[in-house]
Design an enzyme around this catalytic site. Structure first.
Site, PDB file in Angstrom:
ATOM      1  N   SER A   2       9.526  45.174   1.938  1.00 24.12           N
ATOM      2  CA  SER A   2       9.605  45.456   3.373  1.00 24.12           C
ATOM      3  C   SER A   2      10.989  45.116   3.893  1.00 24.12           C
ATOM      4  O   SER A   2      11.717  44.315   3.314  1.00 24.12           O
ATOM      5  CB  SER A   2       8.556  44.632   4.116  1.00 24.12           C
ATOM      6  OG  SER A   2       8.735  43.254   3.873  1.00 24.12           O
ATOM      7  N   GLN A  29      21.362  35.557   7.476  1.00 26.42           N
ATOM      8  CA  GLN A  29      21.229  35.870   6.061  1.00 26.42           C
ATOM      9  C   GLN A  29      21.926  34.812   5.204  1.00 26.42           C
ATOM     10  O   GLN A  29      23.093  34.475   5.429  1.00 26.42           O
ATOM     11  CB  GLN A  29      21.797  37.262   5.765  1.00 26.42           C
ATOM     12  CG  GLN A  29      21.080  38.364   6.544  1.00 26.42           C
ATOM     13  CD  GLN A  29      21.301  39.730   5.939  1.00 26.42           C
ATOM     14  OE1 GLN A  29      20.371  40.509   5.813  1.00 26.42           O
ATOM     15  NE2 GLN A  29      22.518  40.045   5.586  1.00 26.42           N
ATOM     16  N   ARG A  87      50.419  58.303   6.503  1.00 25.35           N
ATOM     17  CA  ARG A  87      49.636  57.124   6.128  1.00 25.35           C
ATOM     18  C   ARG A  87      50.207  55.879   6.822  1.00 25.35           C
ATOM     19  O   ARG A  87      51.390  55.547   6.667  1.00 25.35           O
ATOM     20  CB  ARG A  87      49.688  56.930   4.609  1.00 25.35           C
ATOM     21  CG  ARG A  87      48.911  55.713   4.115  1.00 25.35           C
ATOM     22  CD  ARG A  87      49.130  55.532   2.625  1.00 25.35           C
ATOM     23  NE  ARG A  87      48.566  56.639   1.868  1.00 25.35           N
ATOM     24  CZ  ARG A  87      47.330  56.634   1.394  1.00 25.35           C
ATOM     25  NH1 ARG A  87      46.546  55.580   1.607  1.00 25.35           N
ATOM     26  NH2 ARG A  87      46.867  57.669   0.732  1.00 25.35           N
TER      27      ARG A  87
END
Length: 332
Positions: A2, A29, A87
């Site tokens: 889940s 976490q 860039r």
């Protein structure tokens, strides 16, 4: 498996009687080990003071992204966030925001709706040095080094150790005594532990080995051990907090300036009072107290060296805090 929202909803069901007391939910976490209390506090204020329904942590990355293509199609990949002909230099580019997985804040109402009807959403930007995410095995060594410098060690962290007290039996030795035919006792001392003691002394941290008459090692043998380690020796009738306090008074030190390494249940009194404590992983006391540092190595096999390195790491970390303010984060 889940997902997180389903897990939190399941918890609400388990504690349904109390869920109405909850206004805000924070999911932290464990794979983000450099999270600090101030990150949580400031993100929470975005919910309580700014009226956000959902707040998540992000980090700014300076990475050039490209489209993924199937090699069979023979298609050229296109740049997703830069002009190849112009860039930019990374330090001149503002970068992009990525979720770093450290935490997710939400109101209870928003969670109960499955985050489908959100009002005000906001992100909390964390600096890259605190954005550590452990996903695969190779992330571990990087995370370990980052935690040493940028991790949170608690308010009680003590980086100003002036005196290190170490039990001989059960810390510097593994408790074994070898007796020769002539009746002489011998003990084995790990060279790494001796080197650890010398490392502390080079950093102006005094080291004293400790033992008492009720331990099996004779005073003569203990003196030889102290001589080999090149440090002081305390030998008394009994080792307790009162005796250590007397020693501290002689040296004009407070408890928070002292580190102690013990191994037996009778060492708990001293372990609980010093500013920094450590225990070998195989010691009796390791299962009896919440030590600030539990060595991965056993007694007599590098545990003292390991704890010495930890003491020096804390000292180094305190000196590095000033340097952290001068990090070139655009090139982190």
């Amino acid at each position: 498996a889940s997902n997180t929202i389903q897990n939190i909803k399941h918890i609400f069901k388990l504690f349904k009687r109390f869920s109405h007391f909850v206004d805000i939910v924070c999911h932290i976490q464990a794979t983000s080990p450099c999270l600090h209390p101030h990150h949580i506090r400031e993100a929470l204020q975005m919910i309580t003071e700014q009226g956000c329904d959902y707040v998540f942590s992000v980090v700014r990355r300076h990475q050039f992204r490209w489209e993924e293509v199937d090699k069979k199609d023979c298609k050229n990949p296109t740049s997703l966030n830069i002009d190849v002909a112009h860039r930019p230099r990374r330090q001149d580019w503002h970068g992009e925001l990525y979720e770093n997985g450290s935490f997710y804040f939400s109101t209870r109402k928003a969670l109960e709706n499955g985050l489908k009807q959100l009002g005000k959403i906001a992100y909390y930007e964390m600096l890259p040095e605190y954005s550590v995410d452990i996903d695969v095995d190779i992330d571990w060594p990087v995370a370990e080094q980052r935690v040493l410098r940028f991790g949170y060690f608690g308010r009680e962290e003590n980086a100003a150790v002036r005196l290190f007290l170490c039990k001989v039996s059960g810390c510097l030795t593994n408790g074994q005594i070898f007796t020769s035919v002539s009746g002489e006792d011998h003990v084995a001392i790990n060279a790494r532990d001796v080197a650890g003691i010398q490392m502390l002394q080079r950093e102006n941290i005094e080291v004293i080995l400790m033992s008492c008459v009720n331990e099996p090692l004779s005073r003569g043998l203990l003196e030889k051990v102290a001589q080999l380690a090149g440090c002081g020796l305390w030998f008394g009738e009994q080792l307790n907090g009162l005796e250590v306090e007397r020693l501290m008074k002689e040296k004009k030190l407070r408890w928070d300036k002292v580190a102690f390494m013990g191994s037996e249940s009778e060492d708990r009194e001293i372990l609980s009072q010093v500013g920094l404590n450590g225990v070998p992983c195989d010691s009796v006391v390791a299962d009896l107290i919440a030590a600030k540092y539990t060595c991965q190595r056993p007694a007599g096999n590098g545990a003292v060296r390991e704890f010495a390195e930890y003491i020096l790491m804390l000292k180094k970390k305190s000196l590095l805090q000033v340097l952290q303010e001068h990090i070139d984060r655009a090139n982190f």
